[in-house]
Design a protein around this motif. Sequence first.
Motif, PDB file in Angstrom:
ATOM      1  N   ILE A  83      33.325  -5.258  79.436  1.00  0.00           N
ATOM      2  CA  ILE A  83      33.837  -6.214  81.019  1.00  0.00           C
ATOM      3  C   ILE A  83      33.381  -5.918  82.266  1.00  0.00           C
ATOM      4  O   ILE A  83      33.299  -4.217  82.372  1.00  0.00           O
ATOM      5  N   ILE A  84      32.967  -6.472  83.110  1.00  0.00           N
ATOM      6  CA  ILE A  84      32.384  -6.039  83.775  1.00  0.00           C
ATOM      7  C   ILE A  84      33.619  -6.814  85.625  1.00  0.00           C
ATOM      8  O   ILE A  84      33.632  -7.569  84.984  1.00  0.00           O
ATOM      9  N   PRO A 106      33.952 -22.251  94.464  1.00  0.00           N
ATOM     10  CA  PRO A 106      32.680 -22.784  93.862  1.00  0.00           C
ATOM     11  C   PRO A 106      32.263 -21.598  92.870  1.00  0.00           C
ATOM     12  O   PRO A 106      31.644 -20.452  93.588  1.00  0.00           O
ATOM     13  N   CYS A 107      31.595 -21.975  92.153  1.00  0.00           N
ATOM     14  CA  CYS A 107      31.388 -20.809  91.187  1.00  0.00           C
ATOM     15  C   CYS A 107      29.723 -20.625  91.413  1.00  0.00           C
ATOM     16  O   CYS A 107      28.789 -19.292  91.056  1.00  0.00           O
ATOM     17  N   SER A 108      29.208 -22.076  91.341  1.00  0.00           N
ATOM     18  CA  SER A 108      27.789 -21.436  92.092  1.00  0.00           C
ATOM     19  C   SER A 108      27.480 -20.906  93.787  1.00  0.00           C
ATOM     20  O   SER A 108      26.164 -20.053  93.803  1.00  0.00           O
ATOM     21  N   GLN A 109      28.400 -21.238  94.533  1.00  0.00           N
ATOM     22  CA  GLN A 109      28.771 -19.795  95.216  1.00  0.00           C
ATOM     23  C   GLN A 109      29.272 -18.451  95.051  1.00  0.00           C
ATOM     24  O   GLN A 109      28.991 -18.311  95.740  1.00  0.00           O
ATOM     25  N   SER A 110      29.091 -17.989  94.260  1.00  0.00           N
ATOM     26  CA  SER A 110      29.823 -16.859  93.831  1.00  0.00           C
ATOM     27  C   SER A 110      28.904 -15.697  93.351  1.00  0.00           C
ATOM     28  O   SER A 110      28.789 -14.688  93.520  1.00  0.00           O
ATOM     29  N   VAL A 111      27.382 -16.563  92.862  1.00  0.00           N
ATOM     30  CA  VAL A 111      26.439 -15.245  92.893  1.00  0.00           C
ATOM     31  C   VAL A 111      25.477 -15.443  93.931  1.00  0.00           C
ATOM     32  O   VAL A 111      24.925 -16.031  94.029  1.00  0.00           O
ATOM     33  N   LEU A 154      24.245  -7.301  89.451  1.00  0.00           N
ATOM     34  CA  LEU A 154      24.487  -7.852  88.467  1.00  0.00           C
ATOM     35  C   LEU A 154      23.552  -7.590  87.264  1.00  0.00           C
ATOM     36  O   LEU A 154      23.901  -7.280  86.192  1.00  0.00           O
ATOM     37  N   CYS A 155      21.810  -7.915  87.432  1.00  0.00           N
ATOM     38  CA  CYS A 155      21.481  -7.341  86.511  1.00  0.00           C
ATOM     39  C   CYS A 155      20.713  -6.718  86.049  1.00  0.00           C
ATOM     40  O   CYS A 155      21.014  -5.726  85.288  1.00  0.00           O
TER      41      CYS A 155
END
Length: 131
Positions: A57-58, A123-128, A90-91
């Motif tokens: 879990i992160i 939006p998930c596409s903007q979260s990383v 994240l990596c």
Amino acid sequence: LEFRRVLFRSICVALDKVRQERYDLIFMDCQMPNMDGYGATTRIRELETQSATRTPIIALTANSLPADRKRSEQAGMDEFLTKPIVKEKLCQALALDRNHASLTNRNGATGPRAMLSLPCATPCSQSVRDR
């Protein structure tokens, strides 16, 4: 990074799914309505004692104080990332071996399954973000 993403808008639904299915990785937002990510992680860890499995879990949070990191560790989270999520960080979090099975080899899948437990205000596409 390639993940097959499963997204839940309610922590109650997410906890039910964790009881029913196995996930290779959980991204847990620490601040959610109804139950925060710390409480949800504690519940997941309690469920795991019955199944003898442990899912990485992160923690995902906007709070970056040492006390926030400690709280996530005490709840049973394996790694801690602050928002906005930076791809490089994240990596690094995914590369850490915490005595878990390889994320890319479980269930015979070509890529890991990740459960995102987020309220989805962004939006998930903007979260990383790439940096």
